[in-house]
Design a protein around this motif. Structure first.
Motif, PDB file in Angstrom:
ATOM      1  N   VAL A  57       0.743  -1.346   0.042  1.00 56.37           N
ATOM      2  CA  VAL A  57      -0.150   0.118   0.011  1.00 56.37           C
ATOM      3  C   VAL A  57       0.853   1.309  -0.138  1.00 56.37           C
ATOM      4  CG1 VAL A  57      -1.981  -1.146   0.999  1.00 56.37           C
ATOM      5  CG2 VAL A  57      -0.188  -0.142   2.567  1.00 56.37           C
ATOM      6  N   GLU A  58       0.336   2.292  -0.221  1.00 54.81           N
ATOM      7  CA  GLU A  58       1.112   3.584  -0.330  1.00 54.81           C
ATOM      8  C   GLU A  58       1.335   4.254   1.187  1.00 54.81           C
ATOM      9  OE1 GLU A  58       0.885   8.253  -1.894  1.00 54.81           O
ATOM     10  OE2 GLU A  58      -0.773   6.760  -2.360  1.00 54.81           O
ATOM     11  N   PHE A  59       2.421   4.179   1.782  1.00 53.18           N
ATOM     12  CA  PHE A  59       2.903   4.455   3.307  1.00 53.18           C
ATOM     13  C   PHE A  59       2.578   5.841   3.369  1.00 53.18           C
ATOM     14  CE2 PHE A  59       5.455   1.047   5.131  1.00 53.18           C
ATOM     15  CZ  PHE A  59       4.821   0.060   4.796  1.00 53.18           C
ATOM     16  N   ALA A  60       2.871   6.778   2.331  1.00 51.47           N
ATOM     17  CA  ALA A  60       2.461   8.196   2.463  1.00 51.47           C
ATOM     18  C   ALA A  60       1.144   8.747   2.798  1.00 51.47           C
ATOM     19  CB  ALA A  60       3.087   9.014   1.445  1.00 51.47           C
ATOM     20  N   ARG A  61       0.198   7.659   2.281  1.00 52.59           N
ATOM     21  CA  ARG A  61      -1.120   7.825   2.316  1.00 52.59           C
ATOM     22  C   ARG A  61      -1.645   7.536   3.813  1.00 52.59           C
ATOM     23  NH1 ARG A  61      -6.335   5.280  -0.459  1.00 52.59           N
ATOM     24  NH2 ARG A  61      -7.886   6.891   0.188  1.00 52.59           N
ATOM     25  N   ASN A  62      -0.695   6.611   4.645  1.00 51.29           N
ATOM     26  CA  ASN A  62      -1.061   6.042   5.956  1.00 51.29           C
ATOM     27  C   ASN A  62      -0.227   6.926   6.906  1.00 51.29           C
ATOM     28  OD1 ASN A  62      -3.003   3.467   5.477  1.00 51.29           O
ATOM     29  ND2 ASN A  62      -1.591   3.557   3.787  1.00 51.29           N
ATOM     30  N   ALA A  63       0.370   8.110   6.590  1.00 54.41           N
ATOM     31  CA  ALA A  63       1.149   8.545   7.279  1.00 54.41           C
ATOM     32  C   ALA A  63       0.630   9.925   7.778  1.00 54.41           C
ATOM     33  CB  ALA A  63       2.584   8.518   7.044  1.00 54.41           C
ATOM     34  N   ASP A  64       1.207  10.849   8.778  1.00 55.21           N
ATOM     35  CA  ASP A  64       1.047  12.321   8.732  1.00 55.21           C
ATOM     36  C   ASP A  64       2.071  12.788   7.912  1.00 55.21           C
ATOM     37  OD1 ASP A  64      -1.214  12.146  10.365  1.00 55.21           O
ATOM     38  OD2 ASP A  64       0.081  12.310  12.255  1.00 55.21           O
ATOM     39  N   TYR A  65       1.889  12.685   6.580  1.00 49.26           N
ATOM     40  CA  TYR A  65       2.902  12.848   5.673  1.00 49.26           C
ATOM     41  C   TYR A  65       3.652  14.168   5.838  1.00 49.26           C
ATOM     42  CZ  TYR A  65       5.827  12.326   1.382  1.00 49.26           C
ATOM     43  OH  TYR A  65       6.775  12.460   0.537  1.00 49.26           O
ATOM     44  N   GLU A  66       5.135  14.087   6.220  1.00 52.20           N
ATOM     45  CA  GLU A  66       6.163  15.291   6.111  1.00 52.20           C
ATOM     46  C   GLU A  66       5.428  16.203   7.150  1.00 52.20           C
ATOM     47  OE1 GLU A  66       8.555  13.866   4.895  1.00 52.20           O
ATOM     48  OE2 GLU A  66       8.956  14.820   2.850  1.00 52.20           O
ATOM     49  N   VAL A  67       4.537  16.207   7.919  1.00 58.67           N
ATOM     50  CA  VAL A  67       4.345  17.142   9.050  1.00 58.67           C
ATOM     51  C   VAL A  67       5.520  17.867   9.723  1.00 58.67           C
ATOM     52  CG1 VAL A  67       3.691  15.849  10.747  1.00 58.67           C
ATOM     53  CG2 VAL A  67       2.487  17.943  10.205  1.00 58.67           C
ATOM     54  N   HIS A  68       6.626  16.820   9.745  1.00 65.12           N
ATOM     55  CA  HIS A  68       7.723  17.092  10.617  1.00 65.12           C
ATOM     56  C   HIS A  68       8.320  18.290  10.012  1.00 65.12           C
ATOM     57  CE1 HIS A  68       9.248  14.314   7.655  1.00 65.12           C
ATOM     58  NE2 HIS A  68      10.441  14.793   7.844  1.00 65.12           N
TER      59      HIS A  68
END
Length: 323
Positions: A57-68
């Motif tokens: 699956v697309e990991f970015a879609r399951n993350a708070d992508y790049e919020v850091h």
């Protein structure tokens, strides 16, 4: 003022044996303040030695992508930062360690799946180990054994929580109080630009909650440009719940930011202005074509400053610590 030596976290500090790589990234503050920032859902990695294959699956879609990237200057502002390296599809650091169903771990001796429902129907099978990724995509070809589950907790979950506990304890010893800011992002389908979660006021003092709201609502030019909501619909997860003990001088807050403010959600790509800002530690200006991104960075940094500089007199210390 730069501290004589930057703070350190060792493997032993988080319960691992000497030399074991930390399963998160620790960024020490350039000067020590009461503030620690947690980024539990930004990880995109999957262990090479995992017993299960990386989910397709697309990991970015399951993350708070790049919020850091919004917190690129946090260490310079006095915040110690703990940032997850591994995907929440491996283990969700913002859930209770026993928040798992027998569908996921059939031989768990004492599962306590969270059935409150306040996370919404989309959270089904998303306890500390998920059964489905975003989009209701199954990611387990078969249930986990309790041994597999326990290994995920001991290698990835518990060290993260222990790191936060160590850092907060150090600050309580030094300042009499400590503050955790748990940083997240949310889909643009959720109403609002910024959502502050304080576990309905139970995780921090009323004065600190108000200080945080003031920091989020006032823009640099004195005009509010982003909408701010309190505990609606996100009131804070397990990290805020477990670490927020205001009666003991330990406070926790959660901040959710609208992803559309800093990235193209359809392409899972941050706006180039934010990438430039992060890569230059804030030296690259945000162009006028992205006023809401500029406002977001300004509000995040305003919150970090407000929490890092919070002193006694705001109901921050416990009664015993104040004596």
């Amino acid at each position: 003022m730069i501290e004589p030596a930057l703070e350190q976290l060792t493997a032993e500090d988080v319960g691992h044996s000497t030399g074991t790589p930390l399963p998160f990234r620790f960024i020490p503050a350039e000067r020590i303040t009461p503030l620690v920032i947690s980024l539990p859902h930004v990880g995109l990695a999957w262990p090479n030695d995992a017993t299960r294959a990386r989910p397709a699956v697309e990991f970015a879609r399951n993350a708070d992508y790049e919020v850091h990237l919004l917190y690129s200057r946090a260490a310079a502002l006095g915040a110690a930062v703990v940032r997850a390296e591994y995907s929440r599809l491996l283990v969700d650091l913002n859930r209770a360690p026993d928040d798992v169903s027998t569908e996921i771990v059939p031989d768990h001796p004492a599962p306590r799946p969270d059935r409150r429902g306040w996370c919404g129907p989309q959270a089904k099978n998303r306890g500390v180990v998920w059964g489905n990724a975003v989009g209701n995509i199954p990611i387990l070809d078969r249930p986990l054994t309790y041994a597999e589950f326990a290994q995920r907790l001991s290698r990835y979950y518990l060290p993260y929580h222990r790191a936060l506990a160590v850092l907060l304890a150090r600050r309580r010893a030094r300042f009499g109080h400590a503050i955790l800011l748990d940083a997240h992002s949310m889909p643009s389908s959720v109403p609002g630009d910024l959502i502050l979660g304080t576990y309905e006021g139970g995780a921090c003092s009323p004065a600190l909650q108000q200080r945080a709201l003031v920091a989020l609502r006032a823009s640099a030019d004195g005009r509010s440009t982003l909408s701010v909501r309190l505990n609606d619909p996100y009131r804070g997860g397990e990290l805020v719940r477990s670490f927020g003990r205001p009666e003991a001088g330990q406070h926790a807050l959660q901040l959710e930011v609208n992803r559309a403010l800093y990235m193209d959600e359809a392409r899972s790509a941050v706006w180039p202005e934010l990438a430039a800002f992060a890569s230059t530690a804030g030296a690259a200006p945000i162009r006028p074509s992205r006023p809401r991104l500029a406002a977001l960075i300004d509000r995040v940094e305003s919150l970090v400053r407000a929490l890092a500089s919070a002193q006694t007199g705001l109901g921050l210390t416990s009664e015993s610590a104040a004596r």
